[in-house]
Design a protein around this motif. Structure first.
Motif, mmCIF file in Angstrom:
data_model
loop_
_atom_site.group_PDB
_atom_site.id
_atom_site.type_symbol
_atom_site.label_atom_id
_atom_site.label_comp_id
_atom_site.label_asym_id
_atom_site.label_seq_id
_atom_site.Cartn_x
_atom_site.Cartn_y
_atom_site.Cartn_z
ATOM 1 N N LYS A 30 0.873 -1.176 0.000
ATOM 2 C CA LYS A 30 0.000 0.000 0.000
ATOM 3 C C LYS A 30 0.905 1.220 0.000
ATOM 4 C CE LYS A 30 -3.452 2.480 2.655
ATOM 5 N NZ LYS A 30 -4.132 2.580 3.938
ATOM 6 N N VAL A 31 0.746 2.096 -1.005
ATOM 7 C CA VAL A 31 1.631 3.247 -1.151
ATOM 8 C C VAL A 31 0.815 4.531 -1.293
ATOM 9 C CG1 VAL A 31 3.487 1.929 -2.208
ATOM 10 C CG2 VAL A 31 1.771 2.974 -3.652
ATOM 11 N N SER A 32 1.417 5.635 -0.879
ATOM 12 C CA SER A 32 0.885 6.979 -1.084
ATOM 13 C C SER A 32 1.985 7.820 -1.706
ATOM 14 C CB SER A 32 0.454 7.606 0.242
ATOM 15 O OG SER A 32 -0.564 6.839 0.847
ATOM 16 N N GLU A 33 1.641 8.991 -2.213
ATOM 17 C CA GLU A 33 2.643 9.870 -2.808
ATOM 18 C C GLU A 33 3.604 10.354 -1.726
ATOM 19 O OE1 GLU A 33 0.855 12.963 -5.100
ATOM 20 O OE2 GLU A 33 -0.223 11.555 -6.367
ATOM 21 N N GLY A 34 4.899 10.309 -2.028
ATOM 22 C CA GLY A 34 5.918 10.733 -1.078
ATOM 23 C C GLY A 34 6.457 9.613 -0.205
ATOM 24 N N ASP A 35 5.872 8.412 -0.276
ATOM 25 C CA ASP A 35 6.344 7.285 0.534
ATOM 26 C C ASP A 35 7.640 6.720 -0.030
ATOM 27 O OD1 ASP A 35 4.164 7.469 2.143
ATOM 28 O OD2 ASP A 35 3.161 5.659 1.414
ATOM 29 N N PHE A 36 8.439 6.116 0.852
ATOM 30 C CA PHE A 36 9.609 5.343 0.455
ATOM 31 C C PHE A 36 9.241 3.876 0.582
ATOM 32 C CE2 PHE A 36 11.481 9.387 1.523
ATOM 33 C CZ PHE A 36 12.428 9.549 0.530
ATOM 34 N N LEU A 37 9.579 3.086 -0.433
ATOM 35 C CA LEU A 37 9.152 1.701 -0.511
ATOM 36 C C LEU A 37 10.365 0.818 -0.773
ATOM 37 C CD1 LEU A 37 6.680 -0.199 -0.642
ATOM 38 C CD2 LEU A 37 6.593 0.263 -3.075
ATOM 39 N N LYS A 38 10.552 -0.223 0.059
ATOM 40 C CA LYS A 38 11.636 -1.175 -0.118
ATOM 41 C C LYS A 38 11.063 -2.425 -0.779
ATOM 42 C CE LYS A 38 13.500 -2.978 3.585
ATOM 43 N NZ LYS A 38 14.366 -3.263 4.742
ATOM 44 N N VAL A 39 11.517 -2.721 -2.012
ATOM 45 C CA VAL A 39 10.977 -3.832 -2.796
ATOM 46 C C VAL A 39 12.116 -4.731 -3.264
ATOM 47 C CG1 VAL A 39 8.982 -2.517 -3.594
ATOM 48 C CG2 VAL A 39 11.056 -2.498 -4.951
ATOM 49 N N GLU A 40 11.749 -5.861 -3.864
ATOM 50 C CA GLU A 40 12.727 -6.742 -4.495
ATOM 51 C C GLU A 40 13.446 -5.968 -5.594
ATOM 52 O OE1 GLU A 40 13.274 -10.165 -3.917
ATOM 53 O OE2 GLU A 40 11.964 -10.001 -2.182
ATOM 54 N N LYS A 41 14.638 -6.406 -5.955
ATOM 55 C CA LYS A 41 15.468 -5.664 -6.908
ATOM 56 C C LYS A 41 14.765 -5.449 -8.240
ATOM 57 C CE LYS A 41 20.077 -5.634 -8.953
ATOM 58 N NZ LYS A 41 19.957 -4.261 -9.273
ATOM 59 N N LEU A 42 14.778 -4.191 -8.686
ATOM 60 C CA LEU A 42 14.250 -3.808 -9.995
ATOM 61 C C LEU A 42 15.406 -3.309 -10.855
ATOM 62 C CD1 LEU A 42 11.130 -1.779 -8.813
ATOM 63 C CD2 LEU A 42 11.148 -4.089 -9.721
ATOM 64 N N ASP A 43 15.304 -3.522 -12.165
ATOM 65 C CA ASP A 43 16.346 -3.064 -13.078
ATOM 66 C C ASP A 43 16.322 -1.549 -13.173
ATOM 67 O OD1 ASP A 43 17.166 -5.626 -13.619
ATOM 68 O OD2 ASP A 43 15.818 -5.865 -15.329
ATOM 69 N N GLY A 44 17.496 -0.947 -13.196
ATOM 70 C CA GLY A 44 17.618 0.493 -13.328
ATOM 71 C C GLY A 44 18.709 1.027 -12.422
ATOM 72 N N ALA A 45 19.121 2.254 -12.717
ATOM 73 C CA ALA A 45 20.155 2.903 -11.922
ATOM 74 C C ALA A 45 19.512 3.910 -10.987
ATOM 75 C CB ALA A 45 21.150 3.602 -12.843
ATOM 76 N N VAL A 46 20.308 4.397 -10.036
ATOM 77 C CA VAL A 46 19.821 5.396 -9.091
ATOM 78 C C VAL A 46 19.457 6.657 -9.870
ATOM 79 C CG1 VAL A 46 20.458 6.837 -7.133
ATOM 80 C CG2 VAL A 46 21.193 4.464 -7.207
ATOM 81 N N GLY A 47 18.253 7.170 -9.611
ATOM 82 C CA GLY A 47 17.765 8.357 -10.306
ATOM 83 C C GLY A 47 16.807 8.044 -11.440
ATOM 84 N N ASP A 48 16.748 6.783 -11.880
ATOM 85 C CA ASP A 48 15.818 6.398 -12.951
ATOM 86 C C ASP A 48 14.387 6.414 -12.444
ATOM 87 O OD1 ASP A 48 17.948 6.052 -14.588
ATOM 88 O OD2 ASP A 48 17.845 3.857 -14.663
ATOM 89 N N THR A 49 13.457 6.613 -13.366
ATOM 90 C CA THR A 49 12.031 6.588 -13.052
ATOM 91 C C THR A 49 11.466 5.241 -13.476
ATOM 92 O OG1 THR A 49 11.896 8.955 -13.399
ATOM 93 C CG2 THR A 49 9.839 7.754 -13.419
ATOM 94 N N ILE A 50 10.658 4.653 -12.603
ATOM 95 C CA ILE A 50 10.047 3.350 -12.875
ATOM 96 C C ILE A 50 8.539 3.488 -12.767
ATOM 97 C CG2 ILE A 50 9.723 1.054 -11.906
ATOM 98 C CD1 ILE A 50 12.547 0.751 -11.594
ATOM 99 N N GLU A 51 7.836 2.849 -13.693
ATOM 100 C CA GLU A 51 6.374 2.854 -13.666
ATOM 101 C C GLU A 51 5.892 1.463 -13.278
ATOM 102 O OE1 GLU A 51 2.584 3.701 -16.592
ATOM 103 O OE2 GLU A 51 4.560 4.467 -17.115
#
Length: 102
Positions: free
Chosen positions: A13-34
């Motif tokens: 369950k997420v809201s705007e501004g939350d920090f979420l710890k998830v399983e590893k996703l592809d991408g570098a720091v600063g990338d945007t994920i949808e």
């Protein structure tokens, strides 16, 4: 506004501004994920998917890529002097939720 998303075989369950710890996703720091697997969008009106809400998505930014805390796995057999100790660190990604489209 909040949403329930599915990633890595788990639901969050997420809201705007939350920090979420998830399983590893592809991408570098600063990338945007949808995250497109949105199960529910709540707020003024509630939209519940069957199983997914059509045209709903959650946009997040990768804040950190790394490993989680170490988990120790200890196995032993009684009276046999047989013991094993193994450690494991699961890769994880920390996301900052930017926007909920629903």
């Amino acid at each position: 506004m909040y949403a329930v998303v599915r990633t890595g075989g788990k639901q969050y369950k997420v809201s705007e501004g939350d920090f979420l710890k998830v399983e590893k996703l592809d991408g570098a720091v600063g990338d945007t994920i949808e995250l497109s697997e949105v199960l529910m969008v709540g707020g003024d009106t509630v939209k519940i998917g069957t199983p997914l809400v059509p045209s709903a998505s959650v946009v997040g930014k990768i804040v950190e890529q790394g490993k989680d805390k170490k988990i120790l796995v200890f196995k032993s057999k009684r009276r046999k002097n047989s013991r094993k100790l193994r450690g494991h660190r699961q890769p994880r990604t920390i996301l900052k939720i930017e926007k909920i489209n629903g």
